[in-house]
Scaffold this active site. Structure first.
Site, PDB file in Angstrom:
ATOM      1  N   HIS A  18      -2.717  -5.520   2.042  1.00 57.94           N
ATOM      2  CA  HIS A  18      -1.480  -5.458   1.267  1.00 57.94           C
ATOM      3  C   HIS A  18      -0.867  -6.611   0.750  1.00 57.94           C
ATOM      4  CE1 HIS A  18      -0.904  -0.989   2.688  1.00 57.94           C
ATOM      5  NE2 HIS A  18      -1.788  -0.935   1.961  1.00 57.94           N
ATOM      6  N   ASN A  33       0.643   8.680  -2.929  1.00 59.94           N
ATOM      7  CA  ASN A  33       0.247   8.231  -1.880  1.00 59.94           C
ATOM      8  C   ASN A  33      -1.202   8.109  -2.084  1.00 59.94           C
ATOM      9  OD1 ASN A  33      -0.092  10.572  -0.988  1.00 59.94           O
ATOM     10  ND2 ASN A  33       1.022  10.370   0.899  1.00 59.94           N
TER      11      ASN A  33
HETATM   12  C1  HEM Z   1      -3.216   1.248   7.598  1.00 65.35           C
HETATM   13  C2  HEM Z   1      -2.963   2.144   6.587  1.00 65.35           C
HETATM   14  C3  HEM Z   1      -2.640   2.019   5.221  1.00 65.35           C
HETATM   15  C4  HEM Z   1      -1.792   2.718   4.575  1.00 65.35           C
HETATM   16  C5  HEM Z   1      -0.737   3.712   5.287  1.00 65.35           C
HETATM   17  C6  HEM Z   1      -2.015   2.440   3.200  1.00 65.35           C
HETATM   18  C7  HEM Z   1      -1.003   3.038   2.435  1.00 65.35           C
HETATM   19  C8  HEM Z   1      -1.276   2.457   1.243  1.00 65.35           C
HETATM   20  C9  HEM Z   1      -0.086   3.002  -0.061  1.00 65.35           C
HETATM   21  C10 HEM Z   1       0.734   4.280   0.058  1.00 65.35           C
HETATM   22  C11 HEM Z   1      -0.368   2.439  -1.060  1.00 65.35           C
HETATM   23  C12 HEM Z   1       0.375   2.510  -2.519  1.00 65.35           C
HETATM   24  C13 HEM Z   1      -0.218   3.683  -3.078  1.00 65.35           C
HETATM   25  C14 HEM Z   1       1.130   3.933  -4.487  1.00 65.35           C
HETATM   26  O1  HEM Z   1       2.515   3.945  -3.930  1.00 65.35           O
HETATM   27  O2  HEM Z   1       0.708   3.642  -5.446  1.00 65.35           O
HETATM   28  C15 HEM Z   1      -1.382   1.205  -0.813  1.00 65.35           C
HETATM   29  C16 HEM Z   1      -1.941   0.165  -1.765  1.00 65.35           C
HETATM   30  C17 HEM Z   1      -2.902  -0.581  -1.593  1.00 65.35           C
HETATM   31  N1  HEM Z   1      -3.454  -0.760  -0.459  1.00 65.35           N
HETATM   32 FE1  HEM Z   1      -3.242   0.441   1.536  1.00 65.35          FE
HETATM   33  N2  HEM Z   1      -3.095   1.596   3.106  1.00 65.35           N
HETATM   34  C18 HEM Z   1      -3.440   1.209   4.306  1.00 65.35           C
HETATM   35  C19 HEM Z   1      -4.636   0.526   4.454  1.00 65.35           C
HETATM   36  C20 HEM Z   1      -5.320  -0.417   3.405  1.00 65.35           C
HETATM   37  C21 HEM Z   1      -6.751  -1.080   3.816  1.00 65.35           C
HETATM   38  C22 HEM Z   1      -7.245  -0.944   5.102  1.00 65.35           C
HETATM   39  C23 HEM Z   1      -6.431  -1.666   2.604  1.00 65.35           C
HETATM   40  C24 HEM Z   1      -7.910  -2.573   2.215  1.00 65.35           C
HETATM   41  C25 HEM Z   1      -8.669  -3.304   3.010  1.00 65.35           C
HETATM   42  C26 HEM Z   1      -5.718  -1.322   1.745  1.00 65.35           C
HETATM   43  C27 HEM Z   1      -5.665  -1.912   0.455  1.00 65.35           C
HETATM   44  C28 HEM Z   1      -4.638  -1.540  -0.363  1.00 65.35           C
HETATM   45  C29 HEM Z   1      -4.493  -2.278  -1.749  1.00 65.35           C
HETATM   46  C30 HEM Z   1      -5.128  -3.507  -2.121  1.00 65.35           C
HETATM   47  C31 HEM Z   1      -3.430  -1.504  -2.581  1.00 65.35           C
HETATM   48  C32 HEM Z   1      -2.744  -1.864  -4.108  1.00 65.35           C
HETATM   49  C33 HEM Z   1      -3.304  -1.021  -4.909  1.00 65.35           C
HETATM   50  C34 HEM Z   1      -2.992  -1.103  -6.153  1.00 65.35           C
HETATM   51  O3  HEM Z   1      -2.180  -1.759  -6.694  1.00 65.35           O
HETATM   52  O4  HEM Z   1      -3.546  -0.371  -7.050  1.00 65.35           O
HETATM   53  N3  HEM Z   1      -4.827  -0.692   2.161  1.00 65.35           N
HETATM   54  N4  HEM Z   1      -1.968   1.294   0.484  1.00 65.35           N
HETATM   55  C1  LIG Z   2       1.118  11.889   0.964  1.00 66.51           C
HETATM   56  O1  LIG Z   2       2.041  12.550   0.528  1.00 66.51           O
HETATM   57  C2  LIG Z   2       2.555  13.829   0.488  1.00 66.51           C
HETATM   58  C3  LIG Z   2       3.596  14.301  -0.325  1.00 66.51           C
HETATM   59  O2  LIG Z   2       3.802  13.652  -1.398  1.00 66.51           O
HETATM   60  C4  LIG Z   2       2.614  14.369   1.736  1.00 66.51           C
HETATM   61  O3  LIG Z   2       2.427  15.879   1.897  1.00 66.51           O
HETATM   62  C5  LIG Z   2       1.209  13.681   2.559  1.00 66.51           C
HETATM   63  O4  LIG Z   2       1.261  14.156   3.897  1.00 66.51           O
HETATM   64  C6  LIG Z   2       1.022  12.423   2.680  1.00 66.51           C
HETATM   65  N1  LIG Z   2      -0.180  12.152   3.344  1.00 66.51           N
HETATM   66  C7  LIG Z   2      -1.005  11.195   3.232  1.00 66.51           C
HETATM   67  C8  LIG Z   2      -2.211  11.202   4.298  1.00 66.51           C
HETATM   68  O5  LIG Z   2      -0.603  10.099   2.652  1.00 66.51           O
END
Ligand code: HEM
Ligand SMILES: *[C@@H]1O[C@H](CO)[C@@H](O)[C@H](O)[C@H]1NC(C)=O
Ligand SMILES: *[C@@H]1O[C@H](CO)[C@@H](O)[C@H](O)[C@H]1NC(C)=O
Ligand SMILES: *[C@@H]1O[C@H](CO)[C@@H](O)[C@H](O)[C@H]1NC(C)=O
Ligand SMILES: *[C@@H]1O[C@H](CO)[C@@H](O)[C@H](O)[C@H]1NC(C)=O
Length: 350
Positions: free
Chosen positions: A205, A104
């Site tokens: 996203h 993450n």
């Molecule tokens: C609100 C809370 C947010 C959470 C919980 C969150 C969580 C995540 C997670 C878990 C991923 C994928 C990581 C992976 O599995 O490889 C991701 C990808 C991404 N996030 Fe968020 N995100 C948030 C907010 C944002 C914001 C504010 C932006 C930008 C304005 C953003 C832009 C992106 C982009 C563009 C990706 C794709 C990245 C890639 O393809 O390399 N996210 N996000």
């Molecule tokens: C991210 O993932 C780890 C486990 O892989 C978890 O312990 C952690 O709380 C997660 N936290 C955030 C902020 O993403």
């Protein structure tokens, strides 16, 4: 006849109105913090915008995913101790040398490389005057624009931080993808971002990918009931078991285009993370999701506003921080500055 012509004229006028409303002047910006301005580099680096844009235009042709990578780096930089480029440092949690980050937290290595390459080009054009934090913010803007989103002005004048991002900072400020709206609202409130900012910024996203481990909480031990059945079936094919190493797109409709389809996905229960889908499930945020799903221009306007707000979180300006020579490392000797500085407590984490 006359009314048909009038209608055609109206159509023409309104499509021009639409066009002009996507230009810079039409956007509302929040008040800028002291030390940041839209024309900060006007005399010291007039070619800045065009250097960044032409480099990224080419780079995205070779690797469309780089845009998502760069947008996410700016978000992480700003949420973790402020938009000060600390996430770019080798040795920072979530940074380029981070080997054991949970999935993450993974940021794309290609994004860090692009920022370093850009810095080399900018230094060649203007000298060492532009901060890595600003290069990151400008790259995020062009990631949005070159993916089909709005073009907007970026307030610049940030300086680079003199401390690493720690794992604690990362865990404290970056919410997990398994978070519900209550957790997300509280996480953003810590940074003075409100509920509308939350829904708006989550629209990032609309491009990029996620790993199975970031959404497997919705598949195992059982399917999240808020997920569309066919969508779930496809996700099980991508992630057949816990901890499968695989990825899928964040926006199934238009995975590489910066548009409002992410919100349409949510209305169809096809959001990828809990943190996405819950924005539609929860009454507090549902209407905002709907308003963006039916009105892309409204989403663009709000996005520019919230990005500008996010881009000003805890920035260093004036003579604080430094202009790094190398975005992956603090300038030689700067880690010793704290002993002679005025003890403002900017230095921590090593
Ligand atoms: C609100 C809370 C947010 C959470 C919980 C969150 C969580 C995540 C997670 C878990 C991923 C994928 C990581 C992976 O599995 O490889 C991701 C990808 C991404 N996030 Fe968020 N995100 C948030 C907010 C944002 C914001 C504010 C932006 C930008 C304005 C953003 C832009 C992106 C982009 C563009 C990706 C794709 C990245 C890639 O393809 O390399 N996210 N996000
Ligand atoms: C991210 O993932 C780890 C486990 O892989 C978890 O312990 C952690 O709380 C997660 N936290 C955030 C902020 O993403
Ligand atoms: C949201 O998540 C938190 C933490 O996991 C939990 O305590 C809370 O009950 C959840 N709230 C709702 C409304 O589901
Ligand atoms: C990864 O996902 C693809 C496409 O969804 C799928 O065909 C493939 O079997 C998955 N790989 C694994 C290891 O499950
Ligand atoms: C920038 O700093 C990193 C981390 O210290 C180092 O590995 C890299 O070689 C440096 N790059 C240049 C061009 O000096």
């Amino acid at each position: 006849m006359a009314s048909a012509a009038a209608a055609a004229l109206l159509l023409l006028v309104s499509s021009f109105a639409f066009l002009s409303s996507t230009t810079v002047a039409a956007f509302d910006y929040p008040p800028l913090v002291d030390g940041l301005s839209f024309d900060f580099y006007k005399s010291t680096c007039p070619s800045l915008k065009s250097v960044v844009r032409s480099y990224l235009q080419q780079a995205f042709k070779n690797d469309v995913g780089l845009a998502a990578g760069l947008l996410r780096v700016h978000f992480h930089d700003c949420f973790v101790q402020g938009c000060d480029g600390s996430i770019l440092l080798d040795g920072s949690a979530g940074g380029p040398s981070e080997k054991n980050a949970p999935p993450n937290l993974t940021l794309r290595p290609t994004a860090f490389k692009a920022i370093n390459d850009l810095q080399a080009l900018i230094t060649k054009a203007c000298g060492q005057v532009v901060s890595c934090a600003d290069i990151t913010a400008l790259s995020a803007r062009d990631s949005v624009f070159l993916s089909g989103g709005p073009d907007y002005e970026v307030a610049v004048g940030r300086r680079d931080g003199l401390s690493f991002a720690t794992t604690n900072d990362v865990l404290k400020f970056l919410p997990a993808p398994s978070s519900n709206v209550t957790v997300l609202i509280n996480a953003l409130n810590q940074l003075n971002l409100d509920t509308t900012d939350l829904v708006t910024l989550s629209g990032g996203h609309t491009i990029g990918i996620g790993h199975c481990t970031s959404f497997q909480n919705r598949l195992f031990p059982s399917q999240d009931p808020s997920m569309d059945k066919t969508y779930a079936k496809n996700l099980y094919a991508t992630c057949p078991a816990v901890n499968t190493v695989n990825t899928t797109v964040l926006d199934i409709r238009t995975p590489n285009t910066f548009d409002n389809k992410y919100y349409v996905d949510l209305m169809n229960r096809q959001g990828l993370f809990t943190s996405d889908q819950d924005l539609y499930t929860d009454k507090r945020t549902r209407d905002i999701v709907t308003s963006f799903a039916v009105n892309q221009q409204l989403f663009y306007e709000r996005f520019v506003y919230s990005m500008t707000k996010m881009g000003q979180l805890n920035v260093l300006t004036g003579n604080k921080g430094e202009i790094r020579k190398n975005c992956s490392a603090m300038n030689t000797g700067s880690k010793f500055l704290w002993s002679v500085a005025d003890g403002e407590g900017e230095i921590k984490g090593f």
